[in-house]
Every structure is written in structure tokens, then in C-alpha cells.
Design a protein around this motif. Structure first.
Motif, PDB file in Angstrom:
ATOM      1  N   ARG A   1       0.852  -1.185   0.000  1.00 18.55           N
ATOM      2  CA  ARG A   1       0.000   0.000   0.000  1.00 18.55           C
ATOM      3  C   ARG A   1       0.888   1.235   0.000  1.00 18.55           C
ATOM      4  N   ILE A   2       0.306   2.356  -0.381  1.00 19.17           N
ATOM      5  CA  ILE A   2       1.011   3.638  -0.353  1.00 19.17           C
ATOM      6  C   ILE A   2       0.664   4.349   0.946  1.00 19.17           C
ATOM      7  N   ALA A   3       1.678   4.622   1.746  1.00 15.93           N
ATOM      8  CA  ALA A   3       1.481   5.347   3.000  1.00 15.93           C
ATOM      9  C   ALA A   3       1.470   6.838   2.705  1.00 15.93           C
ATOM     10  N   ASP A   4       0.389   7.491   3.059  1.00 18.40           N
ATOM     11  CA  ASP A   4       0.240   8.914   2.738  1.00 18.40           C
ATOM     12  C   ASP A   4      -0.756   9.539   3.701  1.00 18.40           C
ATOM     13  N   SER A   5      -0.362   9.666   4.940  1.00 16.66           N
ATOM     14  CA  SER A   5      -1.276  10.178   5.964  1.00 16.66           C
ATOM     15  C   SER A   5      -1.656  11.631   5.721  1.00 16.66           C
ATOM     16  N   LEU A   6      -0.824  12.367   4.988  1.00 19.56           N
ATOM     17  CA  LEU A   6      -1.100  13.784   4.721  1.00 19.56           C
ATOM     18  C   LEU A   6      -1.914  13.984   3.439  1.00 19.56           C
ATOM     19  N   GLY A   7      -2.143  12.931   2.675  1.00 16.40           N
ATOM     20  CA  GLY A   7      -2.896  13.066   1.433  1.00 16.40           C
ATOM     21  C   GLY A   7      -2.160  13.831   0.353  1.00 16.40           C
ATOM     22  N   VAL A   8      -0.823  13.722   0.326  1.00 14.18           N
ATOM     23  CA  VAL A   8      -0.060  14.533  -0.634  1.00 14.18           C
ATOM     24  C   VAL A   8      -0.297  14.089  -2.074  1.00 14.18           C
ATOM     25  N   LEU A   9      -0.719  12.843  -2.274  1.00 16.27           N
ATOM     26  CA  LEU A   9      -0.953  12.373  -3.640  1.00 16.27           C
ATOM     27  C   LEU A   9      -2.342  12.719  -4.168  1.00 16.27           C
ATOM     28  N   GLU A  10      -3.196  13.262  -3.325  1.00 15.99           N
ATOM     29  CA  GLU A  10      -4.562  13.561  -3.767  1.00 15.99           C
ATOM     30  C   GLU A  10      -4.607  14.521  -4.952  1.00 15.99           C
ATOM     31  N   PRO A  11      -3.791  15.586  -4.994  1.00 12.35           N
ATOM     32  CA  PRO A  11      -3.832  16.456  -6.191  1.00 12.35           C
ATOM     33  C   PRO A  11      -3.475  15.706  -7.468  1.00 12.35           C
ATOM     34  N   PHE A  12      -2.550  14.768  -7.375  1.00 15.16           N
ATOM     35  CA  PHE A  12      -2.199  13.960  -8.544  1.00 15.16           C
ATOM     36  C   PHE A  12      -3.387  13.105  -8.985  1.00 15.16           C
ATOM     37  N   VAL A  13      -4.053  12.493  -8.020  1.00 15.75           N
ATOM     38  CA  VAL A  13      -5.237  11.698  -8.349  1.00 15.75           C
ATOM     39  C   VAL A  13      -6.294  12.563  -9.010  1.00 15.75           C
ATOM     40  N   ARG A  14      -6.517  13.755  -8.509  1.00 18.06           N
ATOM     41  CA  ARG A  14      -7.560  14.622  -9.058  1.00 18.06           C
ATOM     42  C   ARG A  14      -7.194  15.108 -10.466  1.00 18.06           C
ATOM     43  N   ARG A  15      -5.913  15.262 -10.725  1.00 19.14           N
ATOM     44  CA  ARG A  15      -5.488  15.578 -12.098  1.00 19.14           C
ATOM     45  C   ARG A  15      -5.845  14.429 -13.034  1.00 19.14           C
ATOM     46  N   LEU A  16      -5.600  13.198 -12.563  1.00 11.26           N
ATOM     47  CA  LEU A  16      -5.933  12.040 -13.379  1.00 11.26           C
ATOM     48  C   LEU A  16      -7.439  11.889 -13.563  1.00 11.26           C
ATOM     49  N   VAL A  17      -8.198  12.176 -12.513  1.00 15.63           N
ATOM     50  CA  VAL A  17      -9.660  12.122 -12.617  1.00 15.63           C
ATOM     51  C   VAL A  17     -10.133  13.111 -13.677  1.00 15.63           C
ATOM     52  N   ALA A  18      -9.616  14.330 -13.636  1.00 12.85           N
ATOM     53  CA  ALA A  18     -10.008  15.340 -14.620  1.00 12.85           C
ATOM     54  C   ALA A  18      -9.638  14.903 -16.032  1.00 12.85           C
ATOM     55  N   LEU A  19      -8.467  14.297 -16.173  1.00 14.76           N
ATOM     56  CA  LEU A  19      -8.033  13.813 -17.482  1.00 14.76           C
ATOM     57  C   LEU A  19      -8.957  12.710 -17.971  1.00 14.76           C
ATOM     58  N   ARG A  20      -9.312  11.793 -17.084  1.00 10.25           N
ATOM     59  CA  ARG A  20     -10.154  10.657 -17.465  1.00 10.25           C
ATOM     60  C   ARG A  20     -11.583  11.094 -17.788  1.00 10.25           C
TER      61      ARG A  20
ATOM     62  N   PHE B   1      -1.249   1.899  -6.126  1.00 11.22           N
ATOM     63  CA  PHE B   1      -1.784   3.192  -6.553  1.00 11.22           C
ATOM     64  C   PHE B   1      -3.272   3.096  -6.857  1.00 11.22           C
ATOM     65  N   VAL B   2      -3.708   2.026  -7.519  1.00 10.09           N
ATOM     66  CA  VAL B   2      -5.129   1.841  -7.832  1.00 10.09           C
ATOM     67  C   VAL B   2      -5.953   1.846  -6.547  1.00 10.09           C
ATOM     68  N   ASP B   3      -5.475   1.149  -5.518  1.00 10.79           N
ATOM     69  CA  ASP B   3      -6.190   1.133  -4.236  1.00 10.79           C
ATOM     70  C   ASP B   3      -6.277   2.538  -3.658  1.00 10.79           C
ATOM     71  N   TYR B   4      -5.195   3.298  -3.750  1.00 11.29           N
ATOM     72  CA  TYR B   4      -5.185   4.677  -3.255  1.00 11.29           C
ATOM     73  C   TYR B   4      -6.167   5.522  -4.064  1.00 11.29           C
ATOM     74  N   TYR B   5      -6.090   5.413  -5.377  1.00 16.97           N
ATOM     75  CA  TYR B   5      -6.970   6.169  -6.273  1.00 16.97           C
ATOM     76  C   TYR B   5      -8.436   5.892  -5.956  1.00 16.97           C
ATOM     77  N   ASN B   6      -8.765   4.628  -5.805  1.00 18.95           N
ATOM     78  CA  ASN B   6     -10.166   4.264  -5.569  1.00 18.95           C
ATOM     79  C   ASN B   6     -10.684   4.764  -4.215  1.00 18.95           C
ATOM     80  N   ARG B   7      -9.785   4.825  -3.233  1.00 19.80           N
ATOM     81  CA  ARG B   7     -10.209   5.394  -1.937  1.00 19.80           C
ATOM     82  C   ARG B   7     -10.543   6.875  -2.077  1.00 19.80           C
ATOM     83  N   ILE B   8      -9.783   7.574  -2.927  1.00 23.17           N
ATOM     84  CA  ILE B   8     -10.003   9.016  -3.097  1.00 23.17           C
ATOM     85  C   ILE B   8     -11.301   9.288  -3.857  1.00 23.17           C
ATOM     86  N   VAL B   9     -11.590   8.513  -4.884  1.00 22.65           N
ATOM     87  CA  VAL B   9     -12.734   8.833  -5.739  1.00 22.65           C
ATOM     88  C   VAL B   9     -14.055   8.269  -5.227  1.00 22.65           C
ATOM     89  N   ARG B  10     -14.020   7.482  -4.184  1.00 27.89           N
ATOM     90  CA  ARG B  10     -15.277   6.960  -3.651  1.00 27.89           C
ATOM     91  C   ARG B  10     -16.112   8.081  -3.073  1.00 27.89           C
TER      92      ARG B  10
END
Length: 418
Positions: free
Chosen positions: A52-71, A409-418
Motif C-alpha cells: 500500500r502507499i502510506a500517505d497520511s497527509l494526502g499529498v498524492l490527492e492532487p495527482f489523483v484529481r489531475r488524473l480524474v479530470a483527465l479521465r 496506486f489503484v487502491d489509493y486512487y479508488n479510496r479518493i474517488v469513492r
């Protein structure tokens, strides 16, 4: 005349396709990603709970949201810059990650390619760079920065009056971004391919865009010395792009690289990383830092933190993902011969990278634990996933590593977009 306004380019490029910053994204409406299939052998090798990706601060969330916008919107380019050592230079890890990201979010091109064969080392599959010139090569692993290396952690220099490259790639491209010394001569495409509409195209003193009038899988570039202000033919690499929305997955790896090397010789690499406009920076180092009789945990830790901080200063607000190497071996002399034994510093370095990620506000993927922790090297070797040196993985091993990281990363992404 300044090189920024001297080149002919077209007006519509991938650089201009980036969505407007701050655009609202309804992440809850995004479709989840499907995990990639894992080989049967993974069931007994991979610690799924630790993958799993450890990210207690949510630093990857902006990256995920960029990908969501692209998709969702089908517009824009999302850029990833992956920095590493021989595990990255080999290309198997990053090529597989590139394939998965571009499968799910679209391909904006091959991304960064380095003329590694021209400095006498191995080049990944998928592209080839040749030249008739006599070149002197430099790497970030040198004792000193005799010639500053660029974004590819290497440099090519020649004293000939012009420089010529032929670049071929498996995937077609219509734009080549060349990274070079600030006083390098201007690179030109053949008249039959050069586009003819002029605009700045994001050129800088260290990056020139060469725009082609159609997609190709091969092109020649020529840089004649015509101006006394631009008479230093030193080049670092190229980004191959197709002008379409999607992901650019850039990779920069040199055999033997350590955090210390990049702190000593990587100033230009760090500065030029911003030219890639990264939305995520991945750092996969630590193996080479773990060798040597004088291994010192606090010294290694300071080197890790120093490099991460330098990337953050040059790329403010860009999320970083640090990865740790899995267990590996070293050579040890015993009873008249050399044998392979587990390098105990590997586990220590993995822990230091996790500690540095927490201190610097970066995300962390612990490949050491996810691969099975202590004893994993032997188990992976028995499965044919580790090479005879017990340090590097086989092609299948790197492919499994990429599948593991992408699923994390997919697990992280899916947690963010739920």
C-alpha cells in the motif's frame, strides 16, 4: 538572438492542453480503476497487507484529481517523473508502469529518453538514439561534476562543429523536446518534417521544442554551430510526445546512483525537473547507498532528506512518492571464495527512506515489506525473479514490482474517488 524565439513550432501542442489549475473535479463521480492481474506466483511472494502507499497527509490527492479530470474530460497532459538507479535504467519497471497509466488515462507519448548507448551503457527497449559524432559521456555518479549532467542524470559533449542525432521509437511522436546546455546550438529537424508556424512553445535556455509536421517513429536532428553565443554542444536527452491528451511517464536512471551522487552532481537534474512540469515525482533509490564498509545510517538519512528537499524547492506543491528497495545481497569473502549474503543495510535504508518521507511530507511505498521483508530475496530468486547477482530483478521480477506498485496506486486512487 535568443534561442527562445528562434525556433519554428506549431501553435497547438501537448503543453497547451493542461487543464486550468483549480478547475473543479467531482471526484465522487469518477469511475474506480480496475486492479491489474497478478501472476500466480505473487500469492506466495507478496505481502498484500503491506502493499500500500502510506500517505497520511494526502499529498498524492492532487495527482489523483489531475488524473480524474483527465479521465473525465479527455483533455490535458499529466506528467510523472521517475528518478532512480539501475533498477530504473533497465526500463522494465518504468515501461510497465507507463503501460498501465497510459492504458487507463491515455498516452501523451513516450516521454523522456536518454542517449545511454552513446555513453557506453545499456539503454531501455522502446527507443534508440544514434549519432555519427564522437561524444564524451558524463554521469551523475562521477567523482565530480566535470560536465554538469541534466535531467537524465547524464550528459553528452562533443568538440565537433555540429551535432547529429537519429531518434527512433516504437511509438510515434510529433514533438521532440530537447534538453541541453544553456549555450548549446539550436537543434533542427529535416526540412521535410519541420513545422512552419512560429510560436514560443515553452522553449527555455535549457529546453528547445522541435515540432514535426506529422507523427513519425524516427527523425534526424542536426545542431550546427552557427552562433558564437551557442557553441557548446552538450545535450542531456529528449522527450518524445504526440500532442494528445494523456500521461507522460518520464524516467531517469543511471547505474550505481546514490542520493549522495545526486546531491553532489545533480543540481541541473533537479533544476531541469521543473521543465517536465511534473504532477508527480517518484524517487526509487537506496540500493547503492546501502553498500560500503563505512555505512552510516544518519549520514544516509541526511542525504535522502537533502535530495528530497531540493526537489521540493524546485517543484513547490508537486507531490513526491518515495519507494524503498526490496531485500538484496552483497558479495562477502568466506572460506577462500566469494559468496552472496543478504546485505543487512538494505532493511536499514528502507526504513530510512520511510522516515525521510514522513519528515519531508512525501508519500511512501515500502517495496521491502511488500515484497516479503526479510528472506524475500531468496524466495524471489527461487521463483526466477532475481538475477544471479541477487541485487537486480529479472524482467519478470521488475514486471511484478510494477504490477504491485500500480495496484497500490489503484487502491489509493479508488479510496479518493469513492
Amino acid at each position: 538572438m535568443n534561442r527562445i524565439v528562434r525556433h519554428t513550432v506549431v501553435a497547438v501542442l501537448s503543453w497547451s492542453l493542461v487543464p486550468v489549475p483549480g478547475a473543479a473535479v467531482r471526484a465522487e463521480a469518477a469511475e474506480p480503476l480496475a486492479r491489474v492481474e497478478m501472476p500466480a506466483v505473487a500469492e506466495r511472494l507478496v505481502d498484500s497487507a503491506a502493499n500500500r502507499i502510506a500517505d497520511s497527509l494526502g499529498v498524492l490527492e492532487p495527482f489523483v484529481r489531475r488524473l480524474v479530470a483527465l479521465r473525465q474530460g479527455g483533455e490535458g497532459v499529466v506528467s510523472v517523473f521517475h528518478i532512480g538507479d539501475s533498477h530504473v535504467q533497465a526500463g522494465f519497471l518504468t515501461d510497465t508502469l507507463r503501460m498501465f497509466f497510459q492504458r487507463d488515462f491515455g498516452s501523451a507519448g513516450r516521454g523522456l529518453v536518454a542517449p545511454l548507448r552513446l555513453i557506453g551503457t545499456n539503454e531501455p527497449f522502446g527507443y534508440r538514439i544514434t549519432s555519427p559524432n564522437r561524444w564524451t559521456g558524463y554521469r551523475c555518479t562521477g567523482a565530480s561534476a566535470d560536465c554538469p549532467v541534466g535531467v537524465t542524470a547524464m550528459a553528452l559533449a562533443t568538440d565537433e562543429p555540429d551535432a547529429r542525432f537519429t531518434i527512433s521509437a516504437r511509438d510515434s511522436f510529433s514533438l521532440v523536446r530537447a534538453f541541453h546546455h544553456p549555450h548549446a546550438p539550436l537543434l533542427l529537424a529535416p526540412d521535410s518534417l519541420a513545422a512552419g508556424i512560429a510560436c514560443p512553445c515553452g522553449d527555455t535556455e535549457e529546453m528547445t521544442a522541435v515540432v514535426l509536421d506529422r507523427p513519425v517513429t524516427e527523425t534526424a536532428l542536426w545542431a550546427p554551430v552557427r552562433d558564437s553565443l551557442y557553441d557548446t554542444p552538450v545535450f542531456y536527452g529528449f522527450s518524445l510526445e504526440n500532442g494528445r491528451p494523456g500521461v507522460l511517464y518520464h524516467a531517469s536512471g543511471i547505474n550505481g546512483t546514490t542520493f549522495e551522487h545526486l546531491n553532489r552532481n545533480g543540481e541541473e537534474l533537479v533544476r531541469q525537473s521543473a521543465l517536465l512540469a511534473p504532477d508527480l515525482i517518484v524517487v526509487s533509490l537506496g540500493t547503492n547507498d546501502s553498500f560500503g564498509r563505512n555505512y552510516n545510517t544518519e549520514y544516509v538519512y541526511r542525504q535522502i532528506v537533502s535530495f528530497v528537499r531540493s526537489l521540493q524547492r524546485v517543484n513547490p506543491g508537486v507531490p513526491l512518492l518515495l519507494t524503498a528497495p526490496m531485500e538484496f545481497c552483497k558479495r562477502q569473502y568466506s572460506k577462500g571464495r566469494y559468496v552472496r549474503v543478504v546485505n543487512p543495510n538494505g532493511a536499514r535504508t528502507a526504513a530510512l527512506i520511510g522516515r525521510a518521507a514522513a519528515e519531508c511530507g512525501a508519500a511512501f511505498w515500502d517495496f521491502y515489506r511488500a515484497a516479503g521483508g526479510a528472506g524475500a530475496n531468496g524466495r524471489w530468486q527461487q521463483a526466477g525473479l532475481v538475477r544471479r547477482d541477487r541485487i537486480h530483478l529479472s524482467e519478470e521480477g521488475y514486471t511484478l514490482q510494477a504490477r504491485m506498485l500500480y495496484n497500490a496506486f489503484v487502491d489509493y486512487y479508488n479510496r479518493i474517488v469513492r
